[in-house]
Design an enzyme around this catalytic site. Structure first.
Site, PDB file in Angstrom:
ATOM      1  N   ARG A 135       0.668  -1.292   0.172  1.00 18.07           N
ATOM      2  CA  ARG A 135      -0.023   0.010   0.127  1.00 18.07           C
ATOM      3  C   ARG A 135       0.669   1.352   0.091  1.00 18.07           C
ATOM      4  O   ARG A 135       0.432   2.155  -0.634  1.00 18.07           O
ATOM      5  CB  ARG A 135      -0.929  -0.007   1.143  1.00 18.07           C
ATOM      6  CG  ARG A 135      -2.256  -0.155   0.981  1.00 18.07           C
ATOM      7  CD  ARG A 135      -2.818  -0.884   2.370  1.00 18.07           C
ATOM      8  NE  ARG A 135      -1.748  -1.821   2.967  1.00 18.07           N
ATOM      9  CZ  ARG A 135      -1.963  -3.107   2.546  1.00 18.07           C
ATOM     10  NH1 ARG A 135      -3.038  -3.381   1.569  1.00 18.07           N
ATOM     11  NH2 ARG A 135      -1.327  -4.115   3.016  1.00 18.07           N
ATOM     12  N   THR A 136       1.956   1.386   0.985  1.00 16.70           N
ATOM     13  CA  THR A 136       2.589   2.757   0.964  1.00 16.70           C
ATOM     14  C   THR A 136       3.300   3.046  -0.151  1.00 16.70           C
ATOM     15  O   THR A 136       3.068   4.217  -0.945  1.00 16.70           O
ATOM     16  CB  THR A 136       3.264   2.667   2.197  1.00 16.70           C
ATOM     17  OG1 THR A 136       2.719   2.071   3.473  1.00 16.70           O
ATOM     18  CG2 THR A 136       4.096   3.723   2.652  1.00 16.70           C
ATOM     19  N   LYS A 184      25.620  -3.619  -2.087  1.00 15.74           N
ATOM     20  CA  LYS A 184      27.086  -3.664  -2.447  1.00 15.74           C
ATOM     21  C   LYS A 184      27.804  -2.931  -0.879  1.00 15.74           C
ATOM     22  O   LYS A 184      28.937  -2.536  -1.277  1.00 15.74           O
ATOM     23  CB  LYS A 184      27.437  -2.894  -3.673  1.00 15.74           C
ATOM     24  CG  LYS A 184      26.765  -3.614  -4.880  1.00 15.74           C
ATOM     25  CD  LYS A 184      27.297  -2.497  -6.065  1.00 15.74           C
ATOM     26  CE  LYS A 184      26.586  -2.902  -7.313  1.00 15.74           C
ATOM     27  NZ  LYS A 184      26.801  -1.936  -8.452  1.00 15.74           N
ATOM     28  N   ARG A 233      11.302   4.104   2.841  1.00 15.28           N
ATOM     29  CA  ARG A 233      11.047   3.064   3.917  1.00 15.28           C
ATOM     30  C   ARG A 233      12.142   2.281   4.292  1.00 15.28           C
ATOM     31  O   ARG A 233      13.076   2.060   3.410  1.00 15.28           O
ATOM     32  CB  ARG A 233      10.132   2.042   3.718  1.00 15.28           C
ATOM     33  CG  ARG A 233       9.767   1.110   4.743  1.00 15.28           C
ATOM     34  CD  ARG A 233       8.458   0.288   4.165  1.00 15.28           C
ATOM     35  NE  ARG A 233       7.381   0.931   4.679  1.00 15.28           N
ATOM     36  CZ  ARG A 233       5.902   0.413   4.612  1.00 15.28           C
ATOM     37  NH1 ARG A 233       5.947  -0.869   4.525  1.00 15.28           N
ATOM     38  NH2 ARG A 233       5.229   1.137   5.033  1.00 15.28           N
ATOM     39  N   HIS A 292       5.535   6.345  11.396  1.00  9.70           N
ATOM     40  CA  HIS A 292       4.929   6.098   9.925  1.00  9.70           C
ATOM     41  C   HIS A 292       4.029   7.183   9.701  1.00  9.70           C
ATOM     42  O   HIS A 292       2.867   7.098   9.812  1.00  9.70           O
ATOM     43  CB  HIS A 292       4.220   4.519  10.000  1.00  9.70           C
ATOM     44  CG  HIS A 292       3.994   4.257   8.226  1.00  9.70           C
ATOM     45  ND1 HIS A 292       3.939   5.213   7.689  1.00  9.70           N
ATOM     46  CD2 HIS A 292       3.570   3.076   8.075  1.00  9.70           C
ATOM     47  CE1 HIS A 292       3.557   4.350   6.360  1.00  9.70           C
ATOM     48  NE2 HIS A 292       3.639   3.103   6.741  1.00  9.70           N
TER      49      HIS A 292
END
Ligand code: NCD
Length: 315
Positions: A51-52, A80, A101, A129
């Site tokens: 969703r986000t 890396k 995120r 959030h």
């Protein structure tokens, strides 16, 4: 330039402007279809999301902008060994705004210290959030016509659930808010939230273990998933994962005007039979996530219709 690392990065007034703009977008989508023409949003997702990430991307695409980014750390140069600081310096050259995120608490904040574009925290570990919180607030306001004088029940994993932490911090700023914190003992709200937010600001709250005993007091019931990925030990997760299952039987105990929210994804904590209850607001909430993110992108890019931008003090 402004970053949104936690919901309190917006004042009460700014939050209201954001929600008003999101409401206007929801009601007049046509007005906004080209407003981000030529702008690029980078979505840097080092942790899973449906969703986000997609609602951020849909938000930018709905406004005529473009998107770039990655949806797992393995597919980026992090694999890396590149640092967040270096990655964001690069991304600042490629995009106009960035949603990030990350599994580590504070990573979006670190990014904001090295970025020359606005950074939006799209969830950092078990911490915060903010865009989910703005979405939750838009939904609460739409359902109850206010964000003050409400009894808010938060149920499930209140320890690791970052949406819960952000929502408590935000709602604590409104008059007449009372919290009912429903969780197993092991998954109670972290002490720093109890002490630094609830106790320090004299916000009334109670803690409970049984949903059935308190559900009739609530104006909003905010269900959450037990956050499997944040457990150190699988046995604990298995023991706690089905602590709460909201079903039609329990909904009978609730008021007719108590709305059920959930940031989603759900696992078992809301039986699908509840989806047809007129009080189930979680899919509408997911839709609101697109409008809120459109509004936030506009405000941070300084592209919101003039009156909104002036009043919010962003230029
Ligand atoms: C939440 C999250 O990522 O914290 N999901 C979301 O963004 N809608 C809640 C969760 O994963 O349980």
């Amino acid at each position: 330039m402004k970053h949104i690392i936690e919901p309190l990065d917006f004042s009460l007034e700014e939050t209201q402007r954001l929600l008003d703009l999101a409401d206007d977008i929801a009601a007049n989508r046509q007005k906004y279809t080209k407003i981000c023409d030529g702008k690029k949003l980078a979505t840097l997702f080092y942790e899973p999301s449906t969703r986000t990430r997609l609602s951020f991307e849909a938000a930018m695409l709905n406004m005529g902008g473009s998107i770039l980014g990655f949806s797992s750390a393995e597919s980026s140069s992090t694999a890396k060994g590149e640092s967040v600081a270096d990655t964001i310096r690069m991304i600042s050259c490629y995009a106009d705004i960035c949603a990030m995120r990350h599994p580590k608490e504070g990573a979006p904040y670190v990014a904001s210290c090295h970025a020359s574009i606005p950074i939006i925290n799209a969830g950092d570990g078990g911490h915060q959030h903010p865009t989910q919180t703005f979405t939750d607030m838009m939904t609460i306001r739409a359902k109850k016509q206010r964000i003050h004088n409400l009894t808010i029940g938060l149920c499930g994993d209140l320890k690791f659930g970052r949406t819960v932490h952000s929502l408590i911090k935000s709602l604590a700023r409104y008059e007449g808010i009372r919290f009912v914190l429903i969780s197993p003992y092991e998954l109670r709200v972290p002490n720093y939230i109890i002490e630094e937010v609830l106790q320090q600001q004299n916000i009334p709250y109670t803690q409970a273990e049984r949903l059935e005993e308190v559900i009739d007091q609530l104006d909003i019931l905010y269900m959450t998933r037990v956050q499997k990925e944040r457990f150190f030990n699988e046995e604990d997760y298995i023991r706690l994962k089905d602590s709460y299952i909201l079903d039609a039987e329990k909904m009978k105990l609730a008021r007719d005007d108590m709305y059920v929210l959930h940031p989603l994804p759900r696992v078992n904590e809301i039986a699908t039979e509840v989806d047809n209850d007129p009080r189930a607001a979680y899919f509408e909430q997911a839709q609101n996530g697109v409008y809120v993110r459109m509004a936030l992108i506009l405000l941070l890019l300084g592209l919101a219709p003039d009156e909104q931008r002036k009043e919010i003090g962003i230029c």
